[in-house]
Motif scaffolding. Structure first.
Motif, PDB file in Angstrom:
ATOM      1  N   ALA A 163      11.350  12.586  -2.587  1.00  0.00           N
ATOM      2  CA  ALA A 163      12.232  11.660  -1.868  1.00  0.00           C
ATOM      3  C   ALA A 163      13.644  12.237  -1.785  1.00  0.00           C
ATOM      4  CB  ALA A 163      12.245  10.303  -2.553  1.00  0.00           C
ATOM      5  N   GLY A 164      14.058  12.909  -2.849  1.00  0.00           N
ATOM      6  CA  GLY A 164      15.380  13.528  -2.866  1.00  0.00           C
ATOM      7  C   GLY A 164      15.512  14.696  -1.925  1.00  0.00           C
ATOM      8  N   ARG A 165      14.399  15.181  -1.418  1.00  0.00           N
ATOM      9  CA  ARG A 165      14.393  16.290  -0.456  1.00  0.00           C
ATOM     10  C   ARG A 165      14.087  15.814   0.964  1.00  0.00           C
ATOM     11  NH1 ARG A 165      14.227  17.843  -5.221  1.00  0.00           N
ATOM     12  NH2 ARG A 165      14.732  19.950  -5.938  1.00  0.00           N
ATOM     13  N   GLY A 166      14.208  14.517   1.168  1.00  0.00           N
ATOM     14  CA  GLY A 166      14.129  13.971   2.513  1.00  0.00           C
ATOM     15  C   GLY A 166      12.749  13.526   2.969  1.00  0.00           C
ATOM     16  N   TYR A 167      11.759  13.587   2.089  1.00  0.00           N
ATOM     17  CA  TYR A 167      10.420  13.142   2.461  1.00  0.00           C
ATOM     18  C   TYR A 167      10.217  11.686   2.052  1.00  0.00           C
ATOM     19  CZ  TYR A 167       9.423  18.128   2.986  1.00  0.00           C
ATOM     20  OH  TYR A 167       9.444  19.451   3.368  1.00  0.00           O
ATOM     21  N   LYS A 168       9.413  10.983   2.806  1.00  0.00           N
ATOM     22  CA  LYS A 168       9.095   9.594   2.483  1.00  0.00           C
ATOM     23  C   LYS A 168       7.977   9.581   1.440  1.00  0.00           C
ATOM     24  CE  LYS A 168      10.382   7.554   6.946  1.00  0.00           C
ATOM     25  NZ  LYS A 168       9.875   6.771   8.117  1.00  0.00           N
ATOM     26  N   VAL A 169       8.372   9.628   0.193  1.00  0.00           N
ATOM     27  CA  VAL A 169       7.422   9.611  -0.912  1.00  0.00           C
ATOM     28  C   VAL A 169       7.867   8.548  -1.901  1.00  0.00           C
ATOM     29  CG1 VAL A 169       6.318  10.933  -2.760  1.00  0.00           C
ATOM     30  CG2 VAL A 169       6.970  12.084  -0.634  1.00  0.00           C
ATOM     31  N   SER A 170       6.935   7.711  -2.327  1.00  0.00           N
ATOM     32  CA  SER A 170       7.281   6.644  -3.266  1.00  0.00           C
ATOM     33  C   SER A 170       6.112   6.368  -4.197  1.00  0.00           C
ATOM     34  CB  SER A 170       7.651   5.359  -2.519  1.00  0.00           C
ATOM     35  OG  SER A 170       6.534   4.864  -1.784  1.00  0.00           O
ATOM     36  N   GLY A 171       6.408   5.684  -5.283  1.00  0.00           N
ATOM     37  CA  GLY A 171       5.378   5.234  -6.202  1.00  0.00           C
ATOM     38  C   GLY A 171       5.244   3.723  -6.120  1.00  0.00           C
ATOM     39  N   VAL A 172       4.015   3.230  -6.077  1.00  0.00           N
ATOM     40  CA  VAL A 172       3.769   1.791  -6.039  1.00  0.00           C
ATOM     41  C   VAL A 172       2.785   1.446  -7.151  1.00  0.00           C
ATOM     42  CG1 VAL A 172       2.944  -0.164  -4.691  1.00  0.00           C
ATOM     43  CG2 VAL A 172       4.167   1.692  -3.549  1.00  0.00           C
ATOM     44  N   THR A 214       4.088  -3.683   0.963  1.00  0.00           N
ATOM     45  CA  THR A 214       5.076  -3.022   1.802  1.00  0.00           C
ATOM     46  C   THR A 214       5.774  -1.952   0.968  1.00  0.00           C
ATOM     47  OG1 THR A 214       5.433  -5.027   3.105  1.00  0.00           O
ATOM     48  CG2 THR A 214       7.116  -3.315   3.256  1.00  0.00           C
ATOM     49  N   THR A 215       5.863  -0.738   1.493  1.00  0.00           N
ATOM     50  CA  THR A 215       6.457   0.361   0.736  1.00  0.00           C
ATOM     51  C   THR A 215       7.989   0.304   0.776  1.00  0.00           C
ATOM     52  OG1 THR A 215       6.663   1.959   2.556  1.00  0.00           O
ATOM     53  CG2 THR A 215       4.510   1.778   1.491  1.00  0.00           C
ATOM     54  N   THR A 216       8.587   1.180  -0.002  1.00  0.00           N
ATOM     55  CA  THR A 216      10.048   1.303  -0.031  1.00  0.00           C
ATOM     56  C   THR A 216      10.615   1.571   1.356  1.00  0.00           C
ATOM     57  OG1 THR A 216       9.955   2.192  -2.277  1.00  0.00           O
ATOM     58  CG2 THR A 216      11.955   2.661  -1.009  1.00  0.00           C
ATOM     59  N   TYR A 217       9.825   2.220   2.205  1.00  0.00           N
ATOM     60  CA  TYR A 217      10.282   2.606   3.538  1.00  0.00           C
ATOM     61  C   TYR A 217       9.908   1.582   4.613  1.00  0.00           C
ATOM     62  CZ  TYR A 217      10.821   6.900   0.902  1.00  0.00           C
ATOM     63  OH  TYR A 217      11.180   7.819  -0.052  1.00  0.00           O
ATOM     64  N   GLY A 218       9.408   0.428   4.185  1.00  0.00           N
ATOM     65  CA  GLY A 218       9.108  -0.652   5.121  1.00  0.00           C
ATOM     66  C   GLY A 218       7.736  -0.574   5.773  1.00  0.00           C
ATOM     67  N   THR A 219       6.903   0.367   5.347  1.00  0.00           N
ATOM     68  CA  THR A 219       5.550   0.491   5.905  1.00  0.00           C
ATOM     69  C   THR A 219       4.637  -0.547   5.265  1.00  0.00           C
ATOM     70  OG1 THR A 219       5.896   2.862   6.205  1.00  0.00           O
ATOM     71  CG2 THR A 219       3.629   2.065   6.300  1.00  0.00           C
ATOM     72  N   GLN A 220       3.945  -1.296   6.099  1.00  0.00           N
ATOM     73  CA  GLN A 220       3.060  -2.344   5.611  1.00  0.00           C
ATOM     74  C   GLN A 220       1.628  -1.811   5.567  1.00  0.00           C
ATOM     75  OE1 GLN A 220       4.497  -5.376   8.519  1.00  0.00           O
ATOM     76  NE2 GLN A 220       5.033  -6.576   6.703  1.00  0.00           N
ATOM     77  N   VAL A 221       1.046  -1.844   4.369  1.00  0.00           N
ATOM     78  CA  VAL A 221      -0.233  -1.181   4.136  1.00  0.00           C
ATOM     79  C   VAL A 221      -1.260  -2.152   3.573  1.00  0.00           C
ATOM     80  CG1 VAL A 221      -1.408   0.644   2.845  1.00  0.00           C
ATOM     81  CG2 VAL A 221       0.915   1.028   3.703  1.00  0.00           C
ATOM     82  N   SER A 222      -2.433  -2.137   4.169  1.00  0.00           N
ATOM     83  CA  SER A 222      -3.605  -2.803   3.611  1.00  0.00           C
ATOM     84  C   SER A 222      -4.562  -1.704   3.180  1.00  0.00           C
ATOM     85  CB  SER A 222      -4.275  -3.696   4.662  1.00  0.00           C
ATOM     86  OG  SER A 222      -5.604  -4.022   4.285  1.00  0.00           O
ATOM     87  N   PHE A 223      -4.926  -1.693   1.894  1.00  0.00           N
ATOM     88  CA  PHE A 223      -5.805  -0.630   1.400  1.00  0.00           C
ATOM     89  C   PHE A 223      -7.115  -0.597   2.178  1.00  0.00           C
ATOM     90  CE2 PHE A 223      -8.969   1.174  -1.537  1.00  0.00           C
ATOM     91  CZ  PHE A 223      -8.348   2.365  -1.872  1.00  0.00           C
ATOM     92  N   LYS A 224      -7.554  -1.739   2.659  1.00  0.00           N
ATOM     93  CA  LYS A 224      -8.814  -1.780   3.404  1.00  0.00           C
ATOM     94  C   LYS A 224      -8.614  -1.570   4.900  1.00  0.00           C
ATOM     95  CE  LYS A 224     -12.931  -4.487   4.425  1.00  0.00           C
ATOM     96  NZ  LYS A 224     -13.817  -5.598   3.999  1.00  0.00           N
ATOM     97  N   LYS A 225      -7.657  -2.252   5.488  1.00  0.00           N
ATOM     98  CA  LYS A 225      -7.562  -2.285   6.948  1.00  0.00           C
ATOM     99  C   LYS A 225      -6.659  -1.221   7.548  1.00  0.00           C
ATOM    100  CE  LYS A 225      -8.987  -7.043   7.662  1.00  0.00           C
ATOM    101  NZ  LYS A 225      -8.754  -8.292   8.424  1.00  0.00           N
ATOM    102  N   GLY A 226      -5.738  -0.674   6.758  1.00  0.00           N
ATOM    103  CA  GLY A 226      -4.884   0.391   7.274  1.00  0.00           C
ATOM    104  C   GLY A 226      -3.423   0.005   7.361  1.00  0.00           C
ATOM    105  N   VAL A 227      -2.703   0.643   8.275  1.00  0.00           N
ATOM    106  CA  VAL A 227      -1.266   0.432   8.444  1.00  0.00           C
ATOM    107  C   VAL A 227      -1.058  -0.668   9.474  1.00  0.00           C
ATOM    108  CG1 VAL A 227       0.926   1.487   9.096  1.00  0.00           C
ATOM    109  CG2 VAL A 227      -0.793   2.834   7.835  1.00  0.00           C
ATOM    110  N   TRP A 228      -0.305  -1.684   9.090  1.00  0.00           N
ATOM    111  CA  TRP A 228      -0.067  -2.841   9.949  1.00  0.00           C
ATOM    112  C   TRP A 228       1.129  -2.604  10.852  1.00  0.00           C
ATOM    113  CZ3 TRP A 228      -2.037  -7.041  11.989  1.00  0.00           C
ATOM    114  CH2 TRP A 228      -1.224  -8.069  12.444  1.00  0.00           C
TER     115      TRP A 228
END
Length: 398
Positions: A163-172, A214-228
């Motif tokens: 994340a510090g190198r500009g990539y959208k990486v997070s821990g949930v 919802t991730t730190t970057y605002g991406t809404q994710v369903s483990f089953k259905k995908g990206v909302w």
């Protein structure tokens, strides 16, 4: 559509029209519609020896995969440069009981090195169920005693590094909302939590559930259905790619933790009356995997393994093997790794538990018994998985 259903539908259509001479075409059609990497007659396990995760061993391993990890201009690769990648690790145990973070870091580095430039997002996730584990409180992405070469680099440290190198990486850490029951995004429920599927328990005993967040970057994710997509009010299932990244180790109750047992970190025990954990021995993780999301591949960490007294593993009791393996088939990977890595280490350590870790065992209470049941659940859903040693091809990566 699952492989078996496609094949059956194609054959029925042809036979109903009396064109039995073209039955072989139905088989060809079904194979053409199988997701990339699942059409091979053999399940391939790629193995890298002499790597501790800090060198180029993981990059060599991933680079040897077929189909290629990088998807480029319809080359049949697994991961596109703008995909959302969820890396499911083991986080419930500190020291050597969780996924090696050097392996995790090398995996992410390989992904972000995508030749088209990585513009997607990477999520490091697990559900330690907010119970059991090193502190009896579930998982932790930021253990003070992580599984890494320097014993200082946690999974969250890896996320922060990229994340510090500009990539959208997070821990949930899904533990934080494993006791929160929610509905899907399409029901106008934007809260983080677990969706519990309606209906009775599956034949294996599990009530299927999965994370939605919802991730730190605002991406809404369903483990089953995908990206909302909140604008179009639709899911993009193909955009979400799950990489299963467990550590190989003994398990006191279920004999072996590997690719299949790793999916115990995807449902909620709390919201389903402990049905996921109780179902493992009846093939429940195969049901969970088949009914939620099958991983695009599994990267099995074998830098340090626990041949006995798992699922926890201390720095002093772990056995250093300096290995990693990857496969599109999680069943074949578990079969090969338990038989050729874990059991020999258990026997060398003088453990008397190696017989119940045998993937060829068929009695209840053995690893082979429930691995076979899990395989059957996946096969019923149309996935090409195998425990047939003659159909498991092993490729050693230099």
């Amino acid at each position: 559509m699952p492989r078996a259903k496609v094949r059956t539908t194609a054959r029925t259509l042809l036979q109903n029209q009396g064109i039995k001479l073209f039955a072989s075409f139905a088989l060809f059609l079904s194979m053409a519609l199988i997701p990339a990497g699942l059409a091979s007659a053999d399940s391939v396990v790629f193995v890298k020896e002499n790597t501790d995760g800090t060198d180029d061993g993981i990059a060599r391993l991933l680079g040897a995969m077929s189909p290629a990890l990088y998807r480029r201009a319809n080359n049949g690769g697994l991961i596109a440069s703008d995909d959302v990648i969820l890396i499911k690790i083991n986080s419930q145990w500190a020291e050597r009981g969780g996924t090696n973070t050097d392996v995790l870091k090398s995996l992410i580095q390989y992904i972000v090195n995508h030749p088209d430039g990585f513009k997607g997002e990477i999520i490091i996730a697990d559900n330690g169920q907010s119970m059991f584990g090193s502190q009896r409180s579930g998982g932790n992405l930021d253990w003070d005693q992580p599984n890494s070469k320097d014993r200082a680099q946690s999974a969250q440290d890896v996320a922060d590094y990229f994340a510090g190198r500009g990539y959208k990486v997070s821990g949930v850490l899904w533990d934080k909302f494993t006791r929160t029951r929610v509905k899907e995004f399409e029901s106008n429920d934007n809260a983080d939590g677990f969706v519990v599927e309606d209906g009775a328990r599956e034949p294996t005993g599990i009530v299927v559930s999965y994370a939605k967040f919802t991730t730190t970057y605002g991406t809404q994710v369903s483990f089953k259905k995908g990206v909302w997509n909140s604008t179009s009010k639709s899911y993009d299932s193909a955009k979400l790619k799950v990489i299963n990244a467990p550590v190989l180790k003994n398990h006191g109750q279920y004999q072996v933790t590997g690719a299949i047992k790793s999916y115990m970190g995807t449902p909620s025990n709390s919201l389903t009356n402990m049905s996921p954990h109780q179902s493992v021995g009846r093939g429940g993780m195969g049901t969970q995997m088949a009914n939620t999301r099958f991983p695009v591949f599994t990267l099995l960490d074998m830098v340090y393994i626990a041949p006995d007294r798992g699922p926890g593993s201390s720095y002093s009791t772990a056995v250093q093997k300096n290995m990693a393996a990857v496969s599109l088939d999680p069943v074949a990977l578990d079969y090969w790794a338990s038989k050729n890595v874990l059991i020999p280490a258990a026997r060398a350590a003088g453990s008397n538990r190696w017989q119940i870790m045998d993937p060829d065992a068929k009695d209840p209470g053995t690893f082979g018994y429930w691995l076979r049941l899990s395989m059957n659940e996946l096969a019923k859903a149309g996935f090409s998985v195998t425990m047939d040693e003659s159909k498991i091809k092993v490729e050693k990566v230099q």
